[in-house]
Design an enzyme around this catalytic site. Structure first.
Site, PDB file in Angstrom:
ATOM      1  N   CYS A 152      -1.978   3.404  15.789  1.00  0.00           N
ATOM      2  CA  CYS A 152      -3.070   4.134  16.234  1.00  0.00           C
ATOM      3  C   CYS A 152      -2.849   5.243  17.448  1.00  0.00           C
ATOM      4  CB  CYS A 152      -4.350   3.294  16.662  1.00  0.00           C
ATOM      5  SG  CYS A 152      -5.725   4.503  17.155  1.00  0.00           S
ATOM      6  N   GLY A 161     -15.826   5.698 -16.908  1.00  0.00           N
ATOM      7  CA  GLY A 161     -14.424   4.596 -16.793  1.00  0.00           C
ATOM      8  C   GLY A 161     -14.962   3.590 -16.257  1.00  0.00           C
ATOM      9  N   TYR A 221       0.699  -1.206  -0.002  1.00  0.00           N
ATOM     10  CA  TYR A 221      -0.140  -0.078  -0.119  1.00  0.00           C
ATOM     11  C   TYR A 221       0.759   1.256   0.013  1.00  0.00           C
ATOM     12  CZ  TYR A 221      -4.186  -2.368  -0.186  1.00  0.00           C
ATOM     13  OH  TYR A 221      -5.340  -3.181  -0.925  1.00  0.00           O
ATOM     14  N   CYS A 263      -5.218   4.343  20.516  1.00  0.00           N
ATOM     15  CA  CYS A 263      -5.081   3.088  21.347  1.00  0.00           C
ATOM     16  C   CYS A 263      -4.008   3.161  22.065  1.00  0.00           C
ATOM     17  CB  CYS A 263      -5.361   1.988  20.516  1.00  0.00           C
ATOM     18  SG  CYS A 263      -6.776   1.774  19.846  1.00  0.00           S
ATOM     19  N   HIS A 300     -15.182   2.634  -2.113  1.00  0.00           N
ATOM     20  CA  HIS A 300     -14.334   1.669  -1.686  1.00  0.00           C
ATOM     21  C   HIS A 300     -13.222   2.412  -0.901  1.00  0.00           C
ATOM     22  CE1 HIS A 300     -15.102  -0.801  -5.548  1.00  0.00           C
ATOM     23  NE2 HIS A 300     -16.255  -0.788  -4.611  1.00  0.00           N
TER      24      HIS A 300
HETATM   25 ZN   LIG Z   1      -7.253   2.950  17.889  1.00  0.00          ZN
END
Ligand SMILES: [Zn+2]
Length: 311
Positions: free
Chosen positions: A203, A248, A67, A206, A127
């Site tokens: 994150c 497209g 990615y 968290c 998406h």
């Molecule tokens: Zn989190």
């Protein structure tokens, strides 16, 4: 000007409610190949195998490198005139004195519509986006939107190239004619790095350091419910949609076909802008449907000109 185009533009000028449904073909002339149309491999991995929750669970470092490469390519690309034309339509609809209702539904995750200046409130990325980062914890709904930073962490730096840059460029995305490439040197393959979870995007909310993941819809995952609901509300509300632009993408595959059918059933018309269009649509014998074959990036500014002006 073709008869179909004249007819389309006459109708366009009367439209009060328009939907554009965008697929990968719009970004091709920005230099981004379609996902399946490209070689399908990244560092000898099948791209489709990497775009799954299982792949991320098994090896998040591998998936993040994939990615990171896709984010890099998308960042190198620029929105084209097709993106700008839709962006102009979106901004027309948000003007206080406007009586036009409009949304863009894009299946693309490349962020180019967003970067083209499209109004935020009428852009639906069904998406997701390569530039959204979502927390993987079930207990946390943290999302970092529109994060254009590259690389995201130190460990991901320089992992985007399959071959050493100095020696050889392999994919179209990396092809830059300003660089002299010496093909006499054999390419030095760069394998995937082993990256521990602690060196991947974390994150910030968290406490246990949950991983962030790309904010895209992977194979086997459902489309985001809140986004789909907003789109449904727009299409099903009392004012019916006058026109759906299918751009497209063929318009015959889900979800494009379902939106097209829902607009048609309520009396709306369809205009398809794509390199590949069925012959009977091109001949103008399919009821309430226009087909314009070619590069959507070139066709859209011309077709929409009576409403948006010069792009
Ligand atoms: Zn989190």
């Amino acid at each position: 000007m073709s008869k179909q185009l004249v007819e389309f533009q006459e109708y366009l000028k009367t439209c009060r409610k328009i939907v554009a449904l965008v697929g990968a073909g719009l970004s091709v002339s920005s230099g981004l190949p379609t996902f399946r149309g490209s070689q399908g491999l990244w560092k000898n991995f099948n791209m489709i195998d990497l775009a799954t929750p299982d792949a991320f669970y098994i090896d998040p470092g591998l998936v993040w490198q994939f990615y990171s490469w896709r984010r890099y390519n998308a960042l190198q690309a620029k929105p084209n005139k097709g993106h700008l034309a839709l962006s102009a339509l979106s901004n027309l609809a948000t003007r206080k004195d406007s009586n036009l209702e409009y949304i863009t539904i894009t299946q693309n995750v490349d962020g180019l519509s967003s970067r083209s200046g499209h109004a935020k409130e009428n852009l639906y990325e069904i998406h997701g986006s390569l530039f959204n980062l979502n927390c993987t914890s079930f207990m946390c709904n943290y999302v970092d939107r529109n994060n254009l930073k590259h690389p995201l962490t130190k460990a991901l730096e320089g992992t985007e190239y399959e071959y050493d840059r100095k020696n050889r460029k392999r994919s179209l995305e990396e092809d830059d004619s300003s660089h002299q490439v010496d093909y006499s040197i054999s390419p030095q393959f760069r394998p995937v790095k082993n990256i521990p979870e602690s060196e991947l995007p974390q994150c910030p909310v968290c406490k246990d350091g949950s991983l962030l993941r790309p904010g895209v819809v992977w194979f086997g995952e459902s489309l985001p419910l809140n986004v789909m609901n907003s789109v449904d509300n727009f299409i099903e509300s009392n004012n019916s949609v006058d026109l759906i632009l299918v751009i497209g993408t063929s318009g015959t595959v889900y979800p494009a076909n379902s939106y097209v059918d829902r607009v048609k059933v309520k009396g709306g018309k369809v205009a398809i802008f794509n390199t590949d269009i069925e012959e009977d649509i091109l001949q103008g014998i399919v009821k309430d449907t226009w087909g314009f074959r070619g590069d959507a990036a070139e066709l859209l500014p011309i077709a929409l000109k009576p409403v948006i002006g010069e792009v």
